[in-house]
Design a protein around this motif. Structure first.
Motif, PDB file in Angstrom:
ATOM      1  N   SER A   1       0.857  -1.184   0.063  1.00 59.44           N
ATOM      2  CA  SER A   1       0.087  -0.016  -0.075  1.00 59.44           C
ATOM      3  C   SER A   1       0.887   1.212  -0.074  1.00 59.44           C
ATOM      4  O   SER A   1       0.089   2.269   0.002  1.00 59.44           O
ATOM      5  N   VAL A   2       2.229   1.261   0.169  1.00 58.27           N
ATOM      6  CA  VAL A   2       2.946   2.373   0.060  1.00 58.27           C
ATOM      7  C   VAL A   2       2.972   3.153  -1.141  1.00 58.27           C
ATOM      8  O   VAL A   2       3.259   4.254  -1.014  1.00 58.27           O
ATOM      9  N   ALA A   3       2.639   2.450  -2.225  1.00 56.40           N
ATOM     10  CA  ALA A   3       2.778   3.093  -3.418  1.00 56.40           C
ATOM     11  C   ALA A   3       1.285   3.367  -4.016  1.00 56.40           C
ATOM     12  O   ALA A   3       1.304   4.036  -5.114  1.00 56.40           O
ATOM     13  N   ASP A   4       0.348   3.359  -3.384  1.00 55.34           N
ATOM     14  CA  ASP A   4      -1.094   3.369  -3.740  1.00 55.34           C
ATOM     15  C   ASP A   4      -1.451   4.811  -3.670  1.00 55.34           C
ATOM     16  O   ASP A   4      -2.667   5.225  -3.938  1.00 55.34           O
ATOM     17  N   GLU A   5      -0.749   5.736  -3.033  1.00 51.33           N
ATOM     18  CA  GLU A   5      -1.259   7.062  -2.837  1.00 51.33           C
ATOM     19  C   GLU A   5       0.158   8.036  -2.847  1.00 51.33           C
ATOM     20  O   GLU A   5       1.140   8.005  -2.314  1.00 51.33           O
ATOM     21  N   GLY A   6       0.119   9.045  -3.770  1.00 45.80           N
ATOM     22  CA  GLY A   6       0.670  10.123  -3.830  1.00 45.80           C
ATOM     23  C   GLY A   6       2.185  10.026  -4.561  1.00 45.80           C
ATOM     24  O   GLY A   6       2.429  10.868  -5.495  1.00 45.80           O
ATOM     25  N   ILE A   7       2.769   8.770  -4.807  1.00 47.13           N
ATOM     26  CA  ILE A   7       3.730   8.471  -5.544  1.00 47.13           C
ATOM     27  C   ILE A   7       3.527   8.473  -6.923  1.00 47.13           C
ATOM     28  O   ILE A   7       2.638   7.933  -7.431  1.00 47.13           O
ATOM     29  N   ASP A   8       4.309   9.370  -7.701  1.00 47.95           N
ATOM     30  CA  ASP A   8       4.205   9.644  -9.124  1.00 47.95           C
ATOM     31  C   ASP A   8       5.039   8.553  -9.899  1.00 47.95           C
ATOM     32  O   ASP A   8       6.370   8.637  -9.829  1.00 47.95           O
TER      33      ASP A   8
END
Length: 910
Positions: free
Chosen positions: A742-749
């Protein structure tokens, strides 16, 4: 022989000598040309590539050996001169001719252009029009001679490119790297002075090319508020004028041949419209989103992922600093350290170009312990933070009030709920706003950014509206800004991935599951002989291999800590035994979860690692009995993991999807979302060991938590995350797939991603929108793979809920009075609850000293009188005899805040 080929080569020599670099076809030269001739050509190339190419062509036209022409074509194709090779095969140079104007333009502006660009940054975006060896040579030149020399080599490589789309890719790269001044040279304004250059003879029948160039100085006009910050993909095609007069390119005519299509009409364009000075402005839909904020209103900006909400935030900051002047103090907050680093860099780069006098600083993580927030606040105009930094600073009195700031921007503002730092900050804001003792404090303007406001649980539009109003009440924002007028423009830039679902059949029989179930049942039986564990937890219907079983284990271990028996020795023995039993049950439960989604081999390796750690530790009688259960079945389990049963059907389906996708498009970039770190590692191993998938070179992106899938490991550091993301985004395709939690599901472009795979990965509406939004390239797909129908049904239900949220937003926008009424009810109700909590008298501290026991074995650890607290969080035991009751082990991740070295972990000896 080959007289026709030689004649045509001589007539078309202009194209060959301005594209070919002879050293790249050295193999052909050493085969067909005399050594001294080849040496002379290579020597000439060090002085002039074009002159060397002319000598090469002259010598080639003297060849008589059989097969030399086909060998030349093969050499060109092998060195990726595909455009030139195709032209020579069909003697059709129209495609190369269509790029001539851009070469002339680049040649003319080269002296200024090379001083404006950053070669190392551009290379990340130009892999499709430069050869790999060219990229390596440019990087080597920059390391040896500096960026300007590298920029000159890069420009020369571009002018010699035979790729039809090189000019468009160059503009795209300039947009992405925010090199606006250089981009302006390629897209001159139409209303400024113009110079013309005639190329070729004007005799009838000859080629006549009229190239128009316009140059302007940058304008300080207020409308030119925002320089390029919008990422451009090659698929972006904003409308341009249909006439050549406004294109800044001119036209080519040759006899009765078709008119050259201008670059702007072939897909050129970019991240925003041009102002009079060529400076980039916001796109119209971005300006529409920001309009309520420009009017000074607290606003929640809700727009799709990938539309450039950060660009909107930059524009808001610029406008706010202009309007407020010296009284402005802006805070931009990002919820995750990874996103903080990404946004902080964007703010620094943008304002360095726009106005270097604007002071920017950033704080995240443990930097708050090392730097004074008060000092940072006093010496900067814009501060980029993780929200906990601000919460800590307010608690410690470094920030006496939010009135110290004039603007707060909350990225991913849908997190403003519960005990999230955003909600703590906004609670302070609302208490000040609603308090009768505000004394004229000027509270900051609030701006929230999110892709979805569909928070909480809801069944219908009315409940969704209440949830949205609660969020807006928490943010004190009476405006929800969405895109209504400029939807067509939005759709031309933002591509919503197509959603697909794959329901997979489960394994019919699985001996591994049966064996693990038997072992778990035996361990539970042992635990029941020690104590009635059913009385310790009320959680029922707990199946092996489920999250509910994990919850039961946690509940039992918590109850063991407070379990009291008359005989303290018996209490200690029971608690330690139950702790060991439940810890083994936890690992077997984890292994079942891994086996369900990955290979039996991965589950067995996970268990083997745990059992080996147990044996390497104290390994008392209880643990020897527990490890014996595993050892007794290890041979059978090894046989099953090495091919004794069929592969997981879900892995078969995942492999099929990946093979088909990369067969259709070998440039695909994928993000595979999984639920656990253990599964991320397992799928990485599976891909690396698969002959058909190992070319993907998978990377893993997980959080920074203390525990990872490997028992002895840890979460990823920021540097390791950056390395994985850089590899995934690199131009040379080091990694084609990213396996992420889930670390990549929000905000990271991740703009390159065009395939999102959800492997048993389903959440709420907000998570669905965020995960789907990772696929930003045109033609993206979002695929859910599951063997549970109810999980697929839940995702489909989320899609319906998303539509409900959209209708709810529109209704609230149409009825602002009703929305305001609901918000005020929520705000005052929440304030009453907070005030009641404050009125409850604080429990008096218990006098006297108490004995603290080890939660695992219930043996004496220390007394409360021996404990001191530093900075409200660090507990120090002053009793040195503690070390006689515990052993020390090296700390897995020492931070060195108080002790620079030798940080240890205490482990109970009993």
């Amino acid at each position: 022989m080959y007289e026709l080929e030689k004649s045509n080569l001589q007539r078309c020599s202009e194209y060959v000598v301005h594209i070919l670099r002879p050293s790249y076809v050295k193999g052909f030269m050493t085969t067909y040309l005399r050594p001294e001739v080849a040496e002379r050509i290579l020597s000439e190339e060090s002085k002039s590539v074009t002159a060397a190419a002319q000598v090469f062509l002259d010598q080639v036209c003297l060849l008589d050996e059989l097969g030399w022409y086909q060998a030349l074509l093969d050499a060109l194709e092998a060195e990726d001169y595909k455009g030139l090779c195709e032209a020579l095969k069909g003697w059709d140079f129209q495609t190369l001719e269509s790029t001539k104007l851009h070469r002339v333009l680049l040649d003319r502006i080269e002296p200024r252009f090379t001083k404006m660009i950053k070669p190392r940054d551009l290379l990340l975006h130009l892999g499709d029009c430069l050869r790999k060896r060219e990229c390596e040579e440019i990087q080597a030149i920059e390391n040896l001679k500096g960026p300007i020399a590298a920029a000159e080599r890069l420009t020369d490589c571009l002018k010699r490119s035979d790729k039809q789309n090189w000019f468009k890719l160059l503009k795209s790269a300039l947009y992405s790297c925010e090199l606006t001044d250089a981009l302006q040279l390629l897209e001159p304004d139409t209303e400024s002075s113009m110079s013309k250059m005639e190329v070729g003879d004007e005799d009838e029948g000859d080629t006549v090319m009229t190239v128009s160039f316009q140059y302007t100085e940058q304008s300080d006009d207020d409308d030119g508020m925002l320089m390029s910050g919008n990422p451009l993909t090659p698929s972006e095609t904003p409308p341009t004028s249909a006439t050549g007069a406004n294109s800044g390119v001119g036209e080519v005519q040759k006899g009765g041949e078709k008119r050259l299509r201008e670059e702007e009409e072939r897909g050129g364009g970019g991240g925003g419209e041009k102002s009079r000075g060529g400076e980039k402005k916001m796109r119209e839909y971005q300006r529409e989103l920001a309009e309520p904020v420009f009017q000074g209103k607290n606003t929640v900006i809700c727009a799709p992922t990938g539309c450039g909400k950060t660009v909107v935030a930059l524009a808001i900051c610029e406008q706010h600093l202009k309007v407020k002047g010296k009284g402005a103090k802006v805070v931009f907050m990002a919820t995750k350290v990874d996103v903080f680093n990404q946004q902080y860099k964007l703010f620094q780069e943008h304002f360095q170009e726009k106005d270097p006098d604007i002071r920017i600083d950033g704080l995240c993580g443990n930097q708050g312990d090392q730097l004074s927030m008060k000092v940072v606040m006093e010496n900067n105009d814009i501060i980029v933070l993780t929200p906990q930094i601000l919460v800590n600073a307010m608690a410690q009195g470094e920030v006496p009030s939010l009135s110290c700031f004039s603007l707060l921007i909350l990225d991913e503002c849908h997190n403003t709920t519960g005990k999230h730092p955003y909600n703590i900050i906004m609670t302070s804001y609302l208490d000040a706003k609603l308090s009768t003792e505000q004394n004229g404090q000027h509270l900051p303007q609030i701006v929230g950014l999110t892709a979805s406001v569909g928070i909480g649980s809801f069944k219908n539009q009315s409940e969704a509206e209440n949830n949205i109003c609660q969020l807006c009440a928490s943010l004190d924002s009476r405006i929800i800004s969405t895109i209504h007028t400029n939807t067509d423009e939005l759709q031309s830039y933002v591509h919503t991935p197509d959603k697909e679902f794959f329901l997979v059949q489960k394994r019919h029989t699985d001996p591994f599951i049966r064996i693990i179930h038997d072992i778990m049942a035996k361990i539970e039986g042992l635990a029941k002989t020690v104590y009635n564990i059913e009385s310790l937890s009320s959680i029922e219907n707990r199946d092996y291999g489920s999250q509910k079983y994990e919850q039961w284990i946690v509940d039992v271990q918590k109850k063991c800590r407070v379990l009291q028996l008359k005989d303290q020795e018996e209490e200690s023995r029971v608690c330690r035994a139950l702790y060991n039993y439940t810890e083994h049950l936890r690992k077997y439960n984890d292994a079942l979860i891994i086996n369900e989604d990955a290979r039996t081999k991965d589950a067995l390796e996970y268990l083997s690692s745990f059992i080996q750690q147990v044996k390497n530790a104290g390994h008392d009688a209880t643990e020897r009995q527990l490890t014996a259960y595993f050892d007794g079945q290890q041979g059978v389990l090894r046989g099953l993991s090495s091919g004794g049963q069929k592969e997981n059907p879900k892995l078969d389906m995942l492999q099929y999807i990946l093979e088909e996708q990369y067969r259709q498009n070998d440039e695909t970039k994928s993000v595979l979302f999984v639920r656990t770190r253990a599964l991320a590692d397992a799928l990485k191993s599976w891909m690396e060991e698969s002959d058909s998938l190992k070319f993907l070179k998978p990377g893993v992106l997980i959080g920074r938590g203390r525990k990872s899938s490997q028992l002895t490991g840890s979460g990823m550091t920021l540097n390791s995350k950056k390395g994985v993301l850089d590899s995934f985004k690199s131009f040379d395709n080091q990694s084609k797939i990213l396996i992420a939690t889930s670390v990549a599901d929000e905000g990271i472009d991740i703009p390159q991603c065009n395939l999102v795979l959800m492997y048993e990965y389903v959440g709420n509406v907000v998570k669905m929108v965020q995960v789907r939004g990772r696929g930003r390239a045109q033609g993206s797909k979002c695929i859910l793979v599951s063997d549970k129908k109810d999980r697929i049904d839940k995702e489909k239900h989320n899609m319906e809920k998303e539509k409900i949220v959209e209708r709810a937003i529109r209704n609230l926008q149409d009825t602002p009075t009703e929305m305001l009424r609901k918000m005020e009810v929520f705000q005052r109700g929440d304030k009453v609850c907070r005030d009641m909590v404050k009125m409850v008298p604080e429990r008096p501290r218990t006098e006297g000293s108490y004995q603290l026991l080890c939660s695992k074995c219930k043996k004496h650890s220390c007394y409360t009188d021996d404990i001191r607290v530093l900075q409200d969080s660090h507990h120090i035991v002053l009793d040195p005899t503690l070390f006689s009751r515990a052993r020390t082990e090296p700390h897995p991740k020492p931070k060195g805040v108080f002790i620079s070295e030798g940080l240890k972990t205490l482990v109970c000896l009993f």
